[in-house]
Design an enzyme around this catalytic site. Structure first.
Site, PDB file in Angstrom:
ATOM      1  N   CYS A   1      -3.510   1.627  10.087  1.00  0.00           N
ATOM      2  CA  CYS A   1      -3.917   2.916  10.652  1.00  0.00           C
ATOM      3  C   CYS A   1      -5.430   3.019  10.795  1.00  0.00           C
ATOM      4  O   CYS A   1      -5.929   3.556  11.784  1.00  0.00           O
ATOM      5  CB  CYS A   1      -3.362   4.057   9.800  1.00  0.00           C
ATOM      6  SG  CYS A   1      -1.555   4.170   9.876  1.00  0.00           S
TER       7      CYS A   1
ATOM      8  N   CYS B   1      -3.923   3.423   5.729  1.00  0.00           N
ATOM      9  CA  CYS B   1      -3.729   2.013   5.398  1.00  0.00           C
ATOM     10  C   CYS B   1      -4.573   1.167   6.359  1.00  0.00           C
ATOM     11  O   CYS B   1      -5.141   1.690   7.327  1.00  0.00           O
ATOM     12  CB  CYS B   1      -2.247   1.657   5.508  1.00  0.00           C
ATOM     13  SG  CYS B   1      -1.639   1.577   7.217  1.00  0.00           S
TER      14      CYS B   1
ATOM     15  N   GLU C   1      -0.251   8.676  11.161  1.00  0.00           N
ATOM     16  CA  GLU C   1      -1.481   8.531  11.922  1.00  0.00           C
ATOM     17  C   GLU C   1      -1.226   7.903  13.296  1.00  0.00           C
ATOM     18  O   GLU C   1      -1.767   8.349  14.306  1.00  0.00           O
ATOM     19  CB  GLU C   1      -2.497   7.660  11.179  1.00  0.00           C
ATOM     20  CG  GLU C   1      -2.915   8.191   9.822  1.00  0.00           C
ATOM     21  CD  GLU C   1      -2.122   7.597   8.674  1.00  0.00           C
ATOM     22  OE1 GLU C   1      -0.861   7.589   8.751  1.00  0.00           O
ATOM     23  OE2 GLU C   1      -2.733   7.150   7.700  1.00  0.00           O
TER      24      GLU C   1
ATOM     25  N   HIS D   1       3.829   5.195  11.211  1.00  0.00           N
ATOM     26  CA  HIS D   1       3.071   5.994  10.256  1.00  0.00           C
ATOM     27  C   HIS D   1       2.609   7.277  10.945  1.00  0.00           C
ATOM     28  O   HIS D   1       2.429   7.315  12.164  1.00  0.00           O
ATOM     29  CB  HIS D   1       1.856   5.228   9.757  1.00  0.00           C
ATOM     30  CG  HIS D   1       2.192   4.080   8.861  1.00  0.00           C
ATOM     31  ND1 HIS D   1       1.260   3.498   8.040  1.00  0.00           N
ATOM     32  CD2 HIS D   1       3.357   3.406   8.646  1.00  0.00           C
ATOM     33  CE1 HIS D   1       1.826   2.512   7.362  1.00  0.00           C
ATOM     34  NE2 HIS D   1       3.100   2.442   7.720  1.00  0.00           N
TER      35      HIS D   1
END
Length: 152
Positions: A87, A84, A56, A54
């Protein structure tokens, strides 16, 4: 602060656009430390065949490398969509001070919308946050991506 938040969210949006153009869910992130960008990334789940890739997470890894420390004190993470749960957990573990995002994720938001990880009382670090920065632009990009994906 609002002008600074808008400026760096625009950079995160550019990262999200990069993801969109590569067929990735369009989420982008930028990490700022004392006025300097130390991490910048977009989702790369499909490219890397890695569910943890992801924006992040990649930006956190870059920032830790740039700062030479896993503790990302005095940093702000700008991300186009509410993090999410994975993260959000990484944000807390990395000791990021502040997170700014564009669009909330009421179905899966790990920061505050669904799970409230960023300020959970049982964790060892609380993160301040601000949502809704460039919300319409962030939402439009995500909606456009999924509309195009459903059409194919």
């Amino acid at each position: 602060m609002q002008d600074t938040d808008t400026r760096y969210m625009r950079m995160a949006l550019q990262q999200a656009q990069n993801a969109y153009e590569k067929g990735e869910v369009p989420v982008g992130a930028v990490i700022l430390h004392e006025g300097r960008i130390v991490g910048r990334a977009h989702n790369q789940v499909e490219l890397l065949k890695d569910p943890t890739a992801h924006a992040e997470i990649i930006a956190i890894t870059q920032a830790a490398s740039a700062l030479g420390d896993w503790r990302l004190n005095r940093t702000t993470l700008y991300v186009t969509k509410e993090p999410c749960p994975m993260c959000a957990g990484a944000i807390v573990a990395a000791r990021i001070n502040r997170v700014v995002w564009g669009v909330d994720d009421p179905l899966r938001g790990g920061a505050v919308s669904k799970f409230g990880i960023l300020q959970h009382a049982d964790l060892n670090h609380e993160v301040t946050f601000q949502g809704g920065i460039l919300k319409e632009e962030c939402l439009s990009l995500i909606q456009s991506f999924f509309k195009a994906r459903r059409a194919t």
